[in-house]
Design a protein around this motif. Structure first.
Motif, mmCIF file in Angstrom:
data_model
loop_
_atom_site.group_PDB
_atom_site.id
_atom_site.type_symbol
_atom_site.label_atom_id
_atom_site.label_comp_id
_atom_site.label_asym_id
_atom_site.label_seq_id
_atom_site.Cartn_x
_atom_site.Cartn_y
_atom_site.Cartn_z
ATOM 1 N N ASP A 138 1.019 -1.166 -0.060
ATOM 2 C CA ASP A 138 -0.055 -0.133 -0.039
ATOM 3 C C ASP A 138 0.916 1.352 0.038
ATOM 4 O OD1 ASP A 138 -2.552 1.049 0.086
ATOM 5 O OD2 ASP A 138 -2.295 1.879 2.199
ATOM 6 N N ALA A 139 0.365 2.250 -0.680
ATOM 7 C CA ALA A 139 1.271 3.491 -0.772
ATOM 8 C C ALA A 139 0.183 4.747 -1.035
ATOM 9 C CB ALA A 139 2.161 3.418 -2.052
ATOM 10 N N ALA A 140 -0.350 5.005 0.398
ATOM 11 C CA ALA A 140 -1.602 6.110 0.542
ATOM 12 C C ALA A 140 -1.425 6.762 1.569
ATOM 13 C CB ALA A 140 -2.681 5.360 0.157
ATOM 14 N N GLY A 141 -1.796 8.013 1.799
ATOM 15 C CA GLY A 141 -2.012 8.604 3.121
ATOM 16 C C GLY A 141 -0.613 9.054 3.801
ATOM 17 N N GLY A 142 0.293 9.186 2.559
ATOM 18 C CA GLY A 142 1.531 9.662 3.345
ATOM 19 C C GLY A 142 2.376 8.542 4.002
ATOM 20 N N GLU A 143 2.133 7.344 3.819
ATOM 21 C CA GLU A 143 2.727 5.959 4.162
ATOM 22 C C GLU A 143 2.965 4.980 3.166
ATOM 23 O OE1 GLU A 143 1.921 5.838 9.136
ATOM 24 O OE2 GLU A 143 0.438 4.910 7.682
ATOM 25 N N VAL A 144 3.895 4.218 3.395
ATOM 26 C CA VAL A 144 4.003 2.931 2.471
ATOM 27 C C VAL A 144 4.260 1.806 3.338
ATOM 28 C CG1 VAL A 144 5.569 1.872 0.574
ATOM 29 C CG2 VAL A 144 5.337 4.493 0.692
ATOM 30 N N THR A 145 3.373 0.917 2.958
ATOM 31 C CA THR A 145 3.329 -0.372 3.927
ATOM 32 C C THR A 145 4.196 -1.429 3.199
ATOM 33 O OG1 THR A 145 1.164 0.046 4.523
ATOM 34 C CG2 THR A 145 2.042 -2.294 4.748
ATOM 35 N N VAL A 146 5.094 -1.947 3.876
ATOM 36 C CA VAL A 146 6.024 -3.137 3.538
ATOM 37 C C VAL A 146 5.885 -4.078 4.313
ATOM 38 C CG1 VAL A 146 7.970 -1.219 2.587
ATOM 39 C CG2 VAL A 146 8.035 -2.443 4.757
ATOM 40 N N PRO A 167 6.974 6.467 6.671
ATOM 41 C CA PRO A 167 6.545 7.645 5.844
ATOM 42 C C PRO A 167 7.131 7.826 4.525
ATOM 43 C CG PRO A 167 7.505 8.187 8.217
ATOM 44 C CD PRO A 167 7.630 6.661 7.917
ATOM 45 N N THR A 168 6.500 8.230 3.601
ATOM 46 C CA THR A 168 7.071 8.143 2.205
ATOM 47 C C THR A 168 8.256 8.839 2.006
ATOM 48 O OG1 THR A 168 5.926 10.410 1.975
ATOM 49 C CG2 THR A 168 4.630 8.438 1.330
ATOM 50 N N ALA A 169 8.820 9.846 2.708
ATOM 51 C CA ALA A 169 10.144 10.156 2.802
ATOM 52 C C ALA A 169 11.125 9.079 3.054
ATOM 53 C CB ALA A 169 10.327 11.608 3.664
ATOM 54 N N ASP A 170 10.971 8.283 4.101
ATOM 55 C CA ASP A 170 11.958 7.368 4.497
ATOM 56 C C ASP A 170 12.004 6.103 3.721
ATOM 57 O OD1 ASP A 170 12.136 8.935 6.750
ATOM 58 O OD2 ASP A 170 11.109 7.416 8.206
ATOM 59 N N PHE A 171 10.562 6.123 2.981
ATOM 60 C CA PHE A 171 10.575 4.850 1.973
ATOM 61 C C PHE A 171 11.288 5.110 0.962
ATOM 62 C CE2 PHE A 171 8.670 2.851 -1.838
ATOM 63 C CZ PHE A 171 8.845 1.611 -1.544
ATOM 64 N N ASP A 172 11.151 6.597 0.233
ATOM 65 C CA ASP A 172 11.858 6.992 -0.958
ATOM 66 C C ASP A 172 13.482 7.104 -0.669
ATOM 67 O OD1 ASP A 172 9.580 7.236 -1.902
ATOM 68 O OD2 ASP A 172 9.555 9.361 -2.180
ATOM 69 N N ALA A 173 13.788 7.312 0.628
ATOM 70 C CA ALA A 173 15.315 7.376 0.905
ATOM 71 C C ALA A 173 15.966 5.987 0.853
ATOM 72 C CB ALA A 173 15.461 7.839 2.429
ATOM 73 N N ALA A 174 15.068 4.973 1.427
ATOM 74 C CA ALA A 174 15.429 3.465 1.380
ATOM 75 C C ALA A 174 15.772 2.979 -0.076
ATOM 76 C CB ALA A 174 14.587 2.709 2.026
ATOM 77 N N LEU A 175 15.077 3.670 -0.906
ATOM 78 C CA LEU A 175 15.110 3.030 -2.119
ATOM 79 C C LEU A 175 15.600 4.049 -3.545
ATOM 80 C CD1 LEU A 175 12.888 0.975 -1.164
ATOM 81 C CD2 LEU A 175 11.846 1.220 -3.347
ATOM 82 N N ALA A 176 16.619 4.886 -2.805
ATOM 83 C CA ALA A 176 17.206 5.980 -3.401
ATOM 84 C C ALA A 176 18.542 5.223 -4.521
ATOM 85 C CB ALA A 176 17.784 7.005 -2.472
ATOM 86 N N GLY A 177 19.060 3.867 -3.857
ATOM 87 C CA GLY A 177 19.840 3.415 -4.685
ATOM 88 C C GLY A 177 19.386 2.590 -5.800
ATOM 89 N N GLY A 178 17.926 2.479 -6.181
ATOM 90 C CA GLY A 178 17.415 1.837 -7.042
ATOM 91 C C GLY A 178 17.009 0.234 -6.493
ATOM 92 N N ALA A 179 15.544 0.052 -7.039
ATOM 93 C CA ALA A 179 15.105 -1.165 -6.684
ATOM 94 C C ALA A 179 14.276 -1.958 -7.827
ATOM 95 C CB ALA A 179 13.706 -0.777 -5.886
ATOM 96 N N HIS A 180 14.641 -3.106 -7.913
ATOM 97 C CA HIS A 180 13.858 -4.100 -8.944
ATOM 98 C C HIS A 180 12.596 -4.567 -8.509
ATOM 99 C CE1 HIS A 180 18.206 -5.439 -9.988
ATOM 100 N NE2 HIS A 180 18.140 -4.145 -10.237
ATOM 101 N N THR A 181 11.647 -4.274 -9.207
ATOM 102 C CA THR A 181 10.197 -4.433 -8.889
ATOM 103 C C THR A 181 9.473 -5.301 -9.840
ATOM 104 O OG1 THR A 181 10.123 -2.086 -8.101
ATOM 105 C CG2 THR A 181 8.277 -3.280 -8.317
#
Length: 408
Positions: A138-146, A167-181
């Motif tokens: 899920d990625a809504a309401g300012g949060e991403v569920t992993v 929080p979306t900012a933390d999720f985006d920081a975690a994937l700044a190096g690139g993610a395979h999806t």
């Protein structure tokens, strides 16, 4: 990029994914399998992921100049297609956090792999680089569920299955190096022809022996280096988990045959501990000895021998059928467990671990054995009364099946 080194936030609960995580046999899965396993159980029900352990195979590859049995993400995706009925319907490489969030729609979990070094809920965060899988649900309401099903004890703390809302900012920081999806769709799970699978496993086990001999020689020759020993530690861990997963699948598909693998698990765990100690000593300048490769060869050979013996003709294969004696071995065992432990025997399953049953201990085990022997009119040989052979209800049934002239 800088990273905090504090412990990860504790997981939260989720009405959909927490029950699925609870039923996951995560200690038998690697960090790429766990997320496919979660998707399978989400689509097909708890325990569906055990089919990942159905097929035996041994494959090596080169990585960083060393031989290894470590699987790739593509390997694990192919297994999920063949054994779980999952289909990869979309694949994206090197996405950042916002791109992954835009792909995530309601009810459409994404399979994502990224560098564990960057994932704040992992104990590897800020410590060790490796590809690691998780679901974005899920990625809504300012949060991403992993959702992460990984279970392991690491030098930096325990990794345990859980759900995290970032929080979306933390999720985006975690994937700044690139993610395979991957976008993965669930189709009906294929029916596994158990006798054919076991016969194929035996054939593959026999064919793999020359490759395994070459692998053991090469990995043993590298034990004099820290890099080679580090690779050995990982391979022992991977091979041990694969063997455990096969045993757990077999316990559901052919509980009588699972007895052939019983008792191997603790020896793999012991070798894993020995190899890790050797690595720590090598890092301190004390080289390892080649006997570790010999020990691994012994365990692999034991596993191969069991796979070949399992495929031999054994008679009835229905776990619920009465293989021999009176009302049947299974009925006798369940009845004795129910009477001794004051449980509803009909509610027990062959995969139930004996030591986890309420009230079970070594004294109650003696009572159970005595009751079943009297009911079936058999006597179990003393050599069969090994704790390693009495792990779960299925192994107990197999022991009495053998004593009564049935299958094992």
């Amino acid at each position: 990029m800088s990273h905090a080194r504090n412990a990860p936030d504790p997981p939260t609960t989720d009405p959909v994914w927490t029950p699925i995580l609870t039923g996951l046999r995560a200690t038998a899965l690697d960090c790429l399998q766990t997320s496919f396993a979660l998707l399978a159980d989400h689509a097909h029900g708890s325990g569906s992921h055990l089919a990942l352990g159905a097929r035996y195979g041994f494959r090596t590859r080169e990585r960083d100049g060393l031989v290894t049995v470590e699987a790739t993400s593509d390997d694990r995706a192919a297994e999920a297609v063949d054994l779980l009925g999952l289909r990869v319907e979309g694949r994206w490489m090197q996405l950042d956090g916002p791109q992954v969030r835009r792909l995530c729609g309601p009810g459409q979990p994404l399979y994502v792999t990224a560098d564990a070094y960057d994932l704040p809920w992992c104990p590897y965060h800020g410590h060790e680089r490796m590809r690691h899988s998780f679901l974005v649900t899920d990625a809504a309401g300012g949060e991403v569920t992993v959702v992460d099903g990984y279970h392991n004890d690491t030098a930096w703390g325990a990794a345990r299955p859980g759900v995290w809302r970032l929080p979306t900012a933390d999720f985006d920081a975690a994937l700044a190096g690139g993610a395979h999806t991957l976008a993965v769709a669930a189709h009906p799970a294929p029916a596994i022809d158990v006798p054919a699978m076991l016969a194929g496993n035996a054939e593959r086990a026999q064919r793999s022996r020359p490759e395994i001999a070459d692998y053991l020689a090469r990995i043993g020759a590298a034990l004099g280096t820290v890099a080679g020993l580090h690779r050995f530690v990982l391979d022992v861990w991977l091979l041990g988990r694969a063997r455990d997963l096969h045993e757990q699948w077999l316990a559901t598909a052919r509980p009588d045959a699972a007895a052939a693998l019983a008792g191997q698990g603790p020896r793999w765990q012991a070798l894993s501990a020995r190899s890790y100690v050797a690595l720590r000593r090598a890092q301190a300048g004390r080289p390892a000895t080649p006997e570790l490769a010999d020990a691994l060869g012994t365990l692999i050979a034991e596993h191969l021998d069991a796979l070949e013996s399992i495929a031999a003709p054994t008679g009835p294969q229905d776990a619920d059928a009465a293989p021999a004696g009176g009302d049947g071995v299974r009925a006798a065992v369940l009845g004795a467990l129910g009477d001794t432990l004051h449980l509803d025997g009909s509610a027990l399953h062959t995969t139930d671990v004996l030591r986890e049953l309420p009230g079970f201990d070594s004294f109650r085990l003696v009572d159970v054995i005595d009751r079943v022997e009297r009911r079936l009119g058999v006597e179990v040989p003393a050599t069969a009364l090994s704790a390693a052979d009495l792990r779960d209800v299925g192994s107990l049934c197999a022991m009495f099946g053998a004593a009564a002239g049935g299958v094992r």
